[in-house]
Write a protein that holds these residues in place. Structure first.
Motif, PDB file in Angstrom:
ATOM      1  N   CYS A  28       0.842  -1.197   0.000  1.00 49.44           N
ATOM      2  CA  CYS A  28       0.000   0.000   0.000  1.00 49.44           C
ATOM      3  C   CYS A  28       0.870   1.237   0.000  1.00 49.44           C
ATOM      4  CB  CYS A  28      -0.956   0.005   1.188  1.00 49.44           C
ATOM      5  SG  CYS A  28      -0.196   0.319   2.775  1.00 49.44           S
ATOM      6  N   SER A  29       0.250   2.350  -0.347  1.00 52.20           N
ATOM      7  CA  SER A  29       0.939   3.637  -0.299  1.00 52.20           C
ATOM      8  C   SER A  29       0.920   4.135   1.142  1.00 52.20           C
ATOM      9  CB  SER A  29       0.244   4.631  -1.219  1.00 52.20           C
ATOM     10  OG  SER A  29      -1.090   4.793  -0.812  1.00 52.20           O
ATOM     11  N   PHE A  30       1.860   5.012   1.459  1.00 51.87           N
ATOM     12  CA  PHE A  30       1.980   5.550   2.815  1.00 51.87           C
ATOM     13  C   PHE A  30       2.496   6.978   2.713  1.00 51.87           C
ATOM     14  CE2 PHE A  30       4.252   6.385   6.741  1.00 51.87           C
ATOM     15  CZ  PHE A  30       3.394   5.875   7.703  1.00 51.87           C
ATOM     16  N   HIS A  31       1.729   7.924   3.274  1.00 47.83           N
ATOM     17  CA  HIS A  31       2.096   9.331   3.139  1.00 47.83           C
ATOM     18  C   HIS A  31       2.207  10.071   4.469  1.00 47.83           C
ATOM     19  CE1 HIS A  31       1.545   8.797  -1.126  1.00 47.83           C
ATOM     20  NE2 HIS A  31       0.345   8.338  -0.899  1.00 47.83           N
ATOM     21  N   GLY A  32       2.003   9.366   5.588  1.00 44.72           N
ATOM     22  CA  GLY A  32       2.115  10.042   6.873  1.00 44.72           C
ATOM     23  C   GLY A  32       1.741   9.149   8.034  1.00 44.72           C
ATOM     24  N   VAL A  56      -0.258  -5.448   5.293  1.00 48.51           N
ATOM     25  CA  VAL A  56       0.546  -5.456   4.073  1.00 48.51           C
ATOM     26  C   VAL A  56       1.930  -6.041   4.316  1.00 48.51           C
ATOM     27  CG1 VAL A  56      -0.683  -3.511   3.052  1.00 48.51           C
ATOM     28  CG2 VAL A  56       1.345  -3.086   4.412  1.00 48.51           C
ATOM     29  N   SER A  57       2.514  -6.564   3.244  1.00 49.05           N
ATOM     30  CA  SER A  57       3.875  -7.073   3.321  1.00 49.05           C
ATOM     31  C   SER A  57       4.891  -6.011   2.890  1.00 49.05           C
ATOM     32  CB  SER A  57       4.035  -8.326   2.470  1.00 49.05           C
ATOM     33  OG  SER A  57       3.572  -8.106   1.165  1.00 49.05           O
ATOM     34  N   ARG A  58       4.427  -4.967   2.187  1.00 50.60           N
ATOM     35  CA  ARG A  58       5.326  -3.898   1.736  1.00 50.60           C
ATOM     36  C   ARG A  58       4.569  -2.571   1.734  1.00 50.60           C
ATOM     37  NH1 ARG A  58       8.289  -5.465  -3.162  1.00 50.60           N
ATOM     38  NH2 ARG A  58       9.792  -6.144  -1.636  1.00 50.60           N
ATOM     39  N   VAL A  59       5.264  -1.516   2.144  1.00 51.36           N
ATOM     40  CA  VAL A  59       4.711  -0.163   2.157  1.00 51.36           C
ATOM     41  C   VAL A  59       5.558   0.706   1.232  1.00 51.36           C
ATOM     42  CG1 VAL A  59       4.408   1.875   3.594  1.00 51.36           C
ATOM     43  CG2 VAL A  59       3.782  -0.328   4.479  1.00 51.36           C
ATOM     44  N   PHE A  60       4.885   1.509   0.404  1.00 54.84           N
ATOM     45  CA  PHE A  60       5.559   2.475  -0.469  1.00 54.84           C
ATOM     46  C   PHE A  60       5.411   3.859   0.144  1.00 54.84           C
ATOM     47  CE2 PHE A  60       4.725  -1.038  -3.323  1.00 54.84           C
ATOM     48  CZ  PHE A  60       5.880  -1.099  -4.088  1.00 54.84           C
ATOM     49  N   ILE A  61       6.490   4.367   0.716  1.00 51.30           N
ATOM     50  CA  ILE A  61       6.483   5.672   1.385  1.00 51.30           C
ATOM     51  C   ILE A  61       6.854   6.735   0.354  1.00 51.30           C
ATOM     52  CG2 ILE A  61       7.474   7.041   3.259  1.00 51.30           C
ATOM     53  CD1 ILE A  61       8.337   4.350   4.537  1.00 51.30           C
ATOM     54  N   SER A  62       6.026   7.777   0.268  1.00 53.66           N
ATOM     55  CA  SER A  62       6.305   8.812  -0.732  1.00 53.66           C
ATOM     56  C   SER A  62       5.621  10.131  -0.395  1.00 53.66           C
ATOM     57  CB  SER A  62       5.847   8.344  -2.109  1.00 53.66           C
ATOM     58  OG  SER A  62       4.447   8.317  -2.172  1.00 53.66           O
ATOM     59  N   PRO A  63       6.056  11.215  -1.022  1.00 55.52           N
ATOM     60  CA  PRO A  63       7.317  11.415  -1.737  1.00 55.52           C
ATOM     61  C   PRO A  63       8.427  11.727  -0.745  1.00 55.52           C
ATOM     62  CG  PRO A  63       6.040  13.416  -1.888  1.00 55.52           C
ATOM     63  CD  PRO A  63       5.217  12.423  -1.094  1.00 55.52           C
ATOM     64  N   ILE A  64       9.589  11.205  -0.991  1.00 58.45           N
ATOM     65  CA  ILE A  64      10.727  11.436  -0.112  1.00 58.45           C
ATOM     66  C   ILE A  64      11.374  12.779  -0.439  1.00 58.45           C
ATOM     67  CG2 ILE A  64      12.967  10.550   0.673  1.00 58.45           C
ATOM     68  CD1 ILE A  64      10.467   8.816   1.382  1.00 58.45           C
ATOM     69  N   PHE A  65      11.599  13.025  -1.709  1.00 56.80           N
ATOM     70  CA  PHE A  65      12.234  14.268  -2.161  1.00 56.80           C
ATOM     71  C   PHE A  65      11.260  15.022  -3.072  1.00 56.80           C
ATOM     72  CE2 PHE A  65      15.697  11.087  -1.749  1.00 56.80           C
ATOM     73  CZ  PHE A  65      16.356  11.657  -0.678  1.00 56.80           C
ATOM     74  N   LYS A  66      11.603  16.236  -3.415  1.00 55.06           N
ATOM     75  CA  LYS A  66      10.792  17.046  -4.329  1.00 55.06           C
ATOM     76  C   LYS A  66      10.705  16.334  -5.677  1.00 55.06           C
ATOM     77  CE  LYS A  66      10.385  21.735  -6.024  1.00 55.06           C
ATOM     78  NZ  LYS A  66      10.990  23.059  -6.077  1.00 55.06           N
ATOM     79  N   THR A  67       9.492  16.309  -6.228  1.00 58.03           N
ATOM     80  CA  THR A  67       9.271  15.599  -7.486  1.00 58.03           C
ATOM     81  C   THR A  67       8.444  16.441  -8.444  1.00 58.03           C
ATOM     82  OG1 THR A  67       8.295  13.616  -8.460  1.00 58.03           O
ATOM     83  CG2 THR A  67       7.316  14.386  -6.418  1.00 58.03           C
ATOM     84  N   ALA A 126       9.511   0.418   0.948  1.00 56.55           N
ATOM     85  CA  ALA A 126       9.989   0.935  -0.330  1.00 56.55           C
ATOM     86  C   ALA A 126       9.793   2.443  -0.304  1.00 56.55           C
ATOM     87  CB  ALA A 126       9.201   0.317  -1.475  1.00 56.55           C
ATOM     88  N   VAL A 127      10.664   3.161  -0.964  1.00 57.77           N
ATOM     89  CA  VAL A 127      10.549   4.621  -1.004  1.00 57.77           C
ATOM     90  C   VAL A 127      10.443   5.091  -2.450  1.00 57.77           C
ATOM     91  CG1 VAL A 127      11.676   5.058   1.196  1.00 57.77           C
ATOM     92  CG2 VAL A 127      13.066   4.884  -0.849  1.00 57.77           C
ATOM     93  N   LEU A 128       9.674   6.140  -2.637  1.00 62.83           N
ATOM     94  CA  LEU A 128       9.401   6.708  -3.957  1.00 62.83           C
ATOM     95  C   LEU A 128       9.437   8.223  -3.873  1.00 62.83           C
ATOM     96  CD1 LEU A 128       6.083   4.777  -4.649  1.00 62.83           C
ATOM     97  CD2 LEU A 128       8.306   4.134  -5.503  1.00 62.83           C
ATOM     98  N   GLY A 129       9.516   8.839  -5.021  1.00 57.10           N
ATOM     99  CA  GLY A 129       9.326  10.276  -5.101  1.00 57.10           C
ATOM    100  C   GLY A 129      10.596  11.087  -5.126  1.00 57.10           C
ATOM    101  N   GLY A 130      10.966  11.530  -6.311  1.00 53.33           N
ATOM    102  CA  GLY A 130      12.111  12.408  -6.462  1.00 53.33           C
ATOM    103  C   GLY A 130      13.456  11.720  -6.325  1.00 53.33           C
ATOM    104  N   ILE A 131      13.472  10.400  -6.321  1.00 52.54           N
ATOM    105  CA  ILE A 131      14.730   9.671  -6.164  1.00 52.54           C
ATOM    106  C   ILE A 131      15.458   9.646  -7.500  1.00 52.54           C
ATOM    107  CG2 ILE A 131      15.781   7.455  -5.599  1.00 52.54           C
ATOM    108  CD1 ILE A 131      13.312   7.039  -3.751  1.00 52.54           C
TER     109      ILE A 131
END
Length: 173
Positions: free
Chosen positions: A84-88, A100-111, A137-142
């Protein structure tokens, strides 16, 4: 563009460490993409998740289902991994409810793709990582310039469209 994405996936080697989350605007669109990309991903031995709809994930042979932030609860499926997505911090309960078995944390950096979302930054990322009991997992501006900042943070995977495009462009040359 779907045709460009199919071509890009075909150009990666079978043993590359890539995965894909198939998303779309509606259920029919997601189903068509899952069938199309699913065939390519299976051939390349690349895991893929289907967004929102576990029944489409099961029928297309996906590894799992990915839940966007508007889904709070879901039935558990034995044959599907979940992400799932995770924003806060306010989403910790949702992550636990979905198991969930995996979390996608985003955005880490400016995108550029999500200009209205404020980047979390590395300090907040550390706080979130300590609260989660699953793969992260991390996403966003990487990109190639800031990827080193993510070392030694107990992150299982990274993702980003611009990073993917740069890798693909280098392989295409």
């Amino acid at each position: 563009n779907i045709h460009r994405m199919e071509k890009a996936i075909m150009n990666f080697s079978n043993n590359s460490n890539l995965g894909l989350v198939i998303r779309g605007k509606d259920k029919q669109n997601i189903y068509k993409r899952a069938k199309s990309f699913g065939k390519i991903c299976k051939r390349k031995r690349m895991p893929y998740y289907v967004s929102t709809y576990p029944n489409i994930a099961l029928s297309s042979g996906a590894v799992g289902v990915h839940y966007p932030n508007n889904i709070k609860f879901s039935k558990k499926y034995k044959n599907l991994q979940t992400s799932c997505s995770f924003h806060g911090l306010n989403e910790i309960r949702r992550v636990k409810n979905l198991a969930v078995s995996r979390v996608f944390i985003s955005p880490i950096f400016k995108t550029r793709s999500s200009t209205e979302k404020k980047p979390l930054g590395l300090k907040l990322l550390n706080v979130y990582l300590n609260q989660l009991d699953c793969e992260r997992a991390v996403l966003g501006g990487i990109g190639l310039k800031n990827i080193r900042c993510l070392r030694n943070r107990n992150i299982s995977s990274i993702g980003g469209i611009s990073l993917f495009r740069k890798i693909y462009d280098k392989k295409a040359c």
